[in-house]
Design an enzyme around this catalytic site. Structure first.
Site, mmCIF file in Angstrom:
data_model
loop_
_atom_site.group_PDB
_atom_site.id
_atom_site.type_symbol
_atom_site.label_atom_id
_atom_site.label_comp_id
_atom_site.label_asym_id
_atom_site.label_seq_id
_atom_site.Cartn_x
_atom_site.Cartn_y
_atom_site.Cartn_z
ATOM 1 N N ASN A 155 8.235 11.660 10.852
ATOM 2 C CA ASN A 155 8.634 10.491 11.645
ATOM 3 C C ASN A 155 9.366 9.439 10.814
ATOM 4 O O ASN A 155 10.307 8.798 11.278
ATOM 5 C CB ASN A 155 7.434 9.882 12.379
ATOM 6 C CG ASN A 155 6.318 9.476 11.447
ATOM 7 O OD1 ASN A 155 6.077 10.103 10.412
ATOM 8 N ND2 ASN A 155 5.607 8.427 11.809
ATOM 9 N N GLU A 460 -1.819 3.006 0.833
ATOM 10 C CA GLU A 460 -0.488 3.116 0.254
ATOM 11 C C GLU A 460 0.154 1.749 0.384
ATOM 12 O O GLU A 460 -0.005 1.074 1.389
ATOM 13 C CB GLU A 460 0.332 4.187 0.971
ATOM 14 C CG GLU A 460 -0.227 5.583 0.775
ATOM 15 C CD GLU A 460 0.624 6.668 1.389
ATOM 16 O OE1 GLU A 460 0.762 7.725 0.761
ATOM 17 O OE2 GLU A 460 1.139 6.460 2.499
#
Length: 478
Positions: A155, A460
């Site tokens: 994506n 992250e």
């Protein structure tokens, strides 16, 4: 990476060398705007993966001993090359994934920013000195965890790969990256920036392949010390089981089903102008896409009216058309999945106020708004990962928070209110790794990105993203 005409020459990169498809199986690559096959991606075999593992083991010994300033110089140089090659990388991204070209350019820019940020943040991987009697020393240091298997989705194929590569390389780890087979051109062109920036052979490898074969082979190897994965909850659980056999460290970003709480005191028109473009950004194929809209009763009807009007006017088409605001879904599986969810919702009493149908040619689906969606409809518990917004009204904040926290997922959540006290309470009460209040700006280089509950663990982004590639060692000297 050399280019042939418009499309990149698709290759693997192992131990400092590009390898094409000779003698390897290949997989088809499709243009989601037309459904036409546009290329064949080489798939790594067992020998390729073994070679990648051997290279990563050697590369780690070299890279961990490389001065942090030298590592940072290469990362900054790679970031500059990404900026210089933005148009080429973005064009490949739009061709393979479907998102509009402006979004593709922004994705490349965000990826470059990650590399610049981690080039500097690596200098701040501080340890500490403990208090000890005179003549004794105890220190705590941070060291790279080791070779990393980085598995990223389709994506945001460039940005989500960058989110793994930038901190891992900054920390001193070597990497075997497996981007999605649906988008090999843009990820290969992005990866080439690292190689052309002077990254030594063996420090980073790029492989495509049958996902289960690649993940099993890499995770089973004692060379791999860390697994970073972004993708679905079921696949994440499968990888966790594989990693458990080797007691390997993991970072898992497993998606969600983001609730959006709309309170009557918000600036409704401004809110609608924000939420509608965000809902249909990347055709809704965003792990933090606003999806479950819970709207206070007093503004429910005007919210539905304003949302439906905006959705109906949204230009849908090929991502290269500058007038387009929403492109196709990324692959042929998505329209079928979304059509099934919409059909189930309407069969259970939901009202379709905009869209609701697939479009001719390619993998397009109309921007869709469903109202009064029953709680037991599949789409209220299963993330559509597409251009569908589902709505229900609520009477008070307790009910809104209960609905927001109802699912076993907790990646992102959003709320719109002008009441400061309520905003503080929402930030505390909503169970999510990230909460945006009157804002969707939750994925930025200097902030942690990650979920709670079944949306995964670890972060992250931010200093936390660097931490996930470091181990802690205490050294005591008498």
């Amino acid at each position: 990476m050399p280019a042939t005409g418009y499309y990149a020459d698709l290759r693997l990169h192992i131990d400092g060398a590009w390898a094409a498809g000779e003698g390897r199986d290949t997989g088809p690559v499709f243009d989601p705007a037309t459904g036409a096959e546009i290329a064949a991606v080489p798939l790594a075999n067992a020998a390729d993966l073994d070679a990648a593992l051997e290279a990563a083991e050697r590369g780690f010994k070299l890279w961990r001993a490389t001065d942090v300033e030298a590592r940072g110089t290469i990362l900054r140089r790679a970031a500059q090359l990404m900026r210089e090659r933005t148009e080429a990388i973005a064009a490949l991204l739009t061709r393979e994934q479907g998102k509009v070209i402006a979004e593709a350019r922004a994705e490349v820019a965000g990826s470059a920013q990650l590399f610049d940020w981690y080039a500097e943040e690596a200098k701040r991987a501080y340890g500490r000195v403990l208090v000890r009697p005179t003549g004794q020393r105890s220190i705590v240091i941070r060291q790279p965890v080791g070779p990393v298997a980085a598995l990223s989705p389709w994506n945001f194929p460039v940005y989500l790969l960058a989110k793994k590569l930038a901190p891992a390389l900054a920390a001193g780890c070597s990497v075997i990256a497996k981007p999605p087979e649906e988008t090999p051109g843009c990820t290969g062109a992005f990866f080439a920036c690292l190689i052309d920036a002077g990254l030594p052979a063996g420090v980073a490898q790029l492989v495509f392949g049958v996902p289960d074969h690649v993940s099993r082979h890499l995770i089973a190897s004692p060379v791999i010390r860390k697994v970073s994965f972004t993708g679905s909850v079921p696949v994440g659980k499968h990888l966790l089981k594989l990693a458990a056999d080797g007691v390997k460290r993991t970072t898992m970003e497993l998606g969600g089903h983001a609730p959006v709480l709309i309170f009557a005191d918000c600036d409704l028109e401004k809110t609608l102008d924000m939420v509608v473009p965000q809902k249909f950004r990347n055709a809704g194929q965003v792990c933090v896409s606003p999806t479950r809209f819970y709207v206070e009763e007093a503004v429910y009807k005007p919210f539905l009216r304003g949302f439906a009007e905006r959705a109906a006017k949204l230009p849908v088409g090929d991502g290269f058309d500058p007038a387009t605001r929403m492109g196709p879904l990324a692959n042929r599986r998505r329209p079928d999945a979304i059509e099934a969810l919409v059909s189930d919702a309407t069969a259970n009493g939901a009202r379709t106020l905009a869209g609701g149908e697939r479009m001719a040619d390619g993998y397009f689906f109309q921007p869709t708004l469903l109202a009064d969606v029953p709680v037991d409809a599949d789409i209220m518990s299963n993330e559509p990962f597409g251009p569908v917004a589902v709505t229900r009204s609520f009477a008070d904040m307790d009910e809104a928070i209960e609905q927001a926290n109802r699912l076993p997922y907790g990646l992102a959540a959003f709320a719109f209110t002008e009441n400061g006290r309520r905003a503080n309470m929402l930030g505390d009460a909503i169970e999510a790794g990230m909460v945006g209040i009157n804002s969707f700006a939750i994925s930025v280089a200097d902030a942690p990105f990650g979920g709670v509950k079944q949306s995964g663990f670890g972060s992250e982004g931010g200093s936390e993203g660097l931490d996930s590639y470091l181990v802690t060692k205490a050294i005591h000297q008498a």
